[in-house]
Design a protein around this motif. Structure first.
Motif, PDB file in Angstrom:
ATOM      1  N   TRP A   1      -2.539  12.409  -0.611  1.00  0.00           N
ATOM      2  CA  TRP A   1      -1.602  11.972  -1.637  1.00  0.00           C
ATOM      3  C   TRP A   1      -2.012  12.505  -3.014  1.00  0.00           C
ATOM      4  O   TRP A   1      -2.408  11.783  -3.908  1.00  0.00           O
TER       5      TRP A   1
ATOM      6  N   SER B   1       2.208  14.282   1.160  1.00  0.00           N
ATOM      7  CA  SER B   1       1.158  13.354   1.573  1.00  0.00           C
ATOM      8  C   SER B   1      -0.231  13.962   1.662  1.00  0.00           C
ATOM      9  O   SER B   1      -1.229  13.236   1.586  1.00  0.00           O
TER      10      SER B   1
ATOM     11  N   ALA C   1       0.686   2.521   2.889  1.00  0.00           N
ATOM     12  CA  ALA C   1       2.110   2.207   2.835  1.00  0.00           C
ATOM     13  C   ALA C   1       2.944   3.484   2.802  1.00  0.00           C
ATOM     14  O   ALA C   1       3.985   3.587   3.472  1.00  0.00           O
ATOM     15  N   TRP C   2       2.497   4.470   2.037  1.00  0.00           N
ATOM     16  CA  TRP C   2       3.223   5.745   1.969  1.00  0.00           C
ATOM     17  C   TRP C   2       3.157   6.490   3.297  1.00  0.00           C
ATOM     18  O   TRP C   2       4.143   7.091   3.731  1.00  0.00           O
ATOM     19  N   ASP C   3       1.991   6.461   3.953  1.00  0.00           N
ATOM     20  CA  ASP C   3       1.876   7.105   5.263  1.00  0.00           C
ATOM     21  C   ASP C   3       2.881   6.496   6.241  1.00  0.00           C
ATOM     22  O   ASP C   3       3.533   7.217   7.011  1.00  0.00           O
ATOM     23  N   ALA C   4       2.989   5.170   6.214  1.00  0.00           N
ATOM     24  CA  ALA C   4       3.946   4.504   7.095  1.00  0.00           C
ATOM     25  C   ALA C   4       5.375   4.894   6.745  1.00  0.00           C
ATOM     26  O   ALA C   4       6.220   5.065   7.636  1.00  0.00           O
ATOM     27  N   GLN C   5       5.633   5.077   5.456  1.00  0.00           N
ATOM     28  CA  GLN C   5       6.986   5.415   4.999  1.00  0.00           C
ATOM     29  C   GLN C   5       7.424   6.793   5.477  1.00  0.00           C
ATOM     30  O   GLN C   5       8.604   7.007   5.778  1.00  0.00           O
ATOM     31  N   VAL C   6       6.484   7.744   5.564  1.00  0.00           N
ATOM     32  CA  VAL C   6       6.858   9.114   5.935  1.00  0.00           C
ATOM     33  C   VAL C   6       6.639   9.410   7.415  1.00  0.00           C
ATOM     34  O   VAL C   6       6.852  10.538   7.861  1.00  0.00           O
ATOM     35  N   THR C   7       6.209   8.409   8.180  1.00  0.00           N
ATOM     36  CA  THR C   7       5.986   8.581   9.612  1.00  0.00           C
ATOM     37  C   THR C   7       7.079   7.854  10.387  1.00  0.00           C
ATOM     38  O   THR C   7       7.255   6.645  10.230  1.00  0.00           O
TER      39      THR C   7
ATOM     40  N   PRO D   1       5.644   9.549  -2.050  1.00  0.00           N
ATOM     41  CA  PRO D   1       6.509  10.276  -1.115  1.00  0.00           C
ATOM     42  C   PRO D   1       7.453  11.277  -1.751  1.00  0.00           C
ATOM     43  O   PRO D   1       7.942  12.182  -1.074  1.00  0.00           O
TER      44      PRO D   1
ATOM     45  N   GLU E   1      -1.830   1.633  -1.096  1.00  0.00           N
ATOM     46  CA  GLU E   1      -0.687   2.481  -1.414  1.00  0.00           C
ATOM     47  C   GLU E   1      -0.607   3.667  -0.463  1.00  0.00           C
ATOM     48  O   GLU E   1       0.476   4.008   0.040  1.00  0.00           O
TER      49      GLU E   1
END
Length: 221
Positions: free
Chosen positions: A120, A154, A36-42, A148, A33
């Motif tokens: 997170w 994050s 995935a969140w890191d990828a979403q905000v980058t 996010p 998770e």
């Protein structure tokens, strides 16, 4: 009061989210998770110096600058007037990031120790936040799960005075367009992609200096 002049003086010898109370939620995000969140905000092809899907003034993008002599590597200095956070490096340089700070009289200048850091994190508004703006914060009195949309974003660096948690944080924000403003309930906000890069470089026990928003002396040479 700690003013920007202290930055120079000591060199020779920063929801509408903000302060976060103790997390009441117990679930912890998995490694998958978090990734995935890191990828979403980058942003795709992220380059700290040029990537700007948030529409920030370019001066708020990360930049390496010359630091004043005598500053301790690893420490953080927040210039509340220019809305910059400086992370001091070895060799006389610093990484500079754009930030948002607390609105009105909610910003609290001072000298703090970073005694906790969380990827997170959970977030719970303080009782004073709930009392001040119940229409905004009462719905989160039992805490907000990581993700996010979480008010601390994050990453979060937790600011202490001695062993006392001040409930002030340097943290990511789901509202990156607030960078450069006075928008939070007291904390120092950063773009999530930026604090993700800063976070692993900050060691526990480092000092964070938050300077007054009412002074006009430049904090760097």
């Amino acid at each position: 009061m700690l003013t920007r002049r202290h930055f120079i003086a000591t060199s020779s010898a920063l929801f509408s989210a903000a302060a976060a109370g103790p997390a009441l939620s117990s679930t912890q995000p998995t490694a998958a998770e978090k990734a995935a969140w890191d990828a979403q905000v980058t942003p795709p092809g992220f380059d700290p110096a040029t990537s700007n899907p948030w529409g920030l003034d370019p001066r708020f993008l990360p930049q390496r600058v010359v630091a004043n002599d005598g500053l301790t590597p690893g420490d953080i200095h927040v210039d509340a007037v220019a809305r910059y956070l400086y992370h001091i490096e070895e060799g006389g340089t610093a990484m500079r990031y754009g930030v948002a700070i607390g609105r009105g009289d909610l910003y609290e200048p001072g000298t703090y120790t970073i005694k906790r850091k969380v990827e997170w994190p959970h977030w719970t508004p303080t009782q004073s936040m709930i009392e001040r703006e119940p229409e905004v914060y009462a719905q989160y009195e039992d805490g907000m799960e990581p993700g996010p949309s979480n008010a601390l974003g994050s990453r979060a660096l937790y600011l202490y005075v001695g062993d006392r948690d001040t409930y002030l944080r340097i943290h990511g924000t789901p509202y990156p367009r607030s960078i450069g403003s006075r928008a939070s309930s007291g904390c120092v906000r950063m773009v999530m992609a930026h604090i993700n890069q800063l976070y692993p470089k900050v060691e526990l026990g480092s000092t964070a200096y938050l300077y007054s928003a009412d002074d006009s002396v430049s904090p760097r040479s």
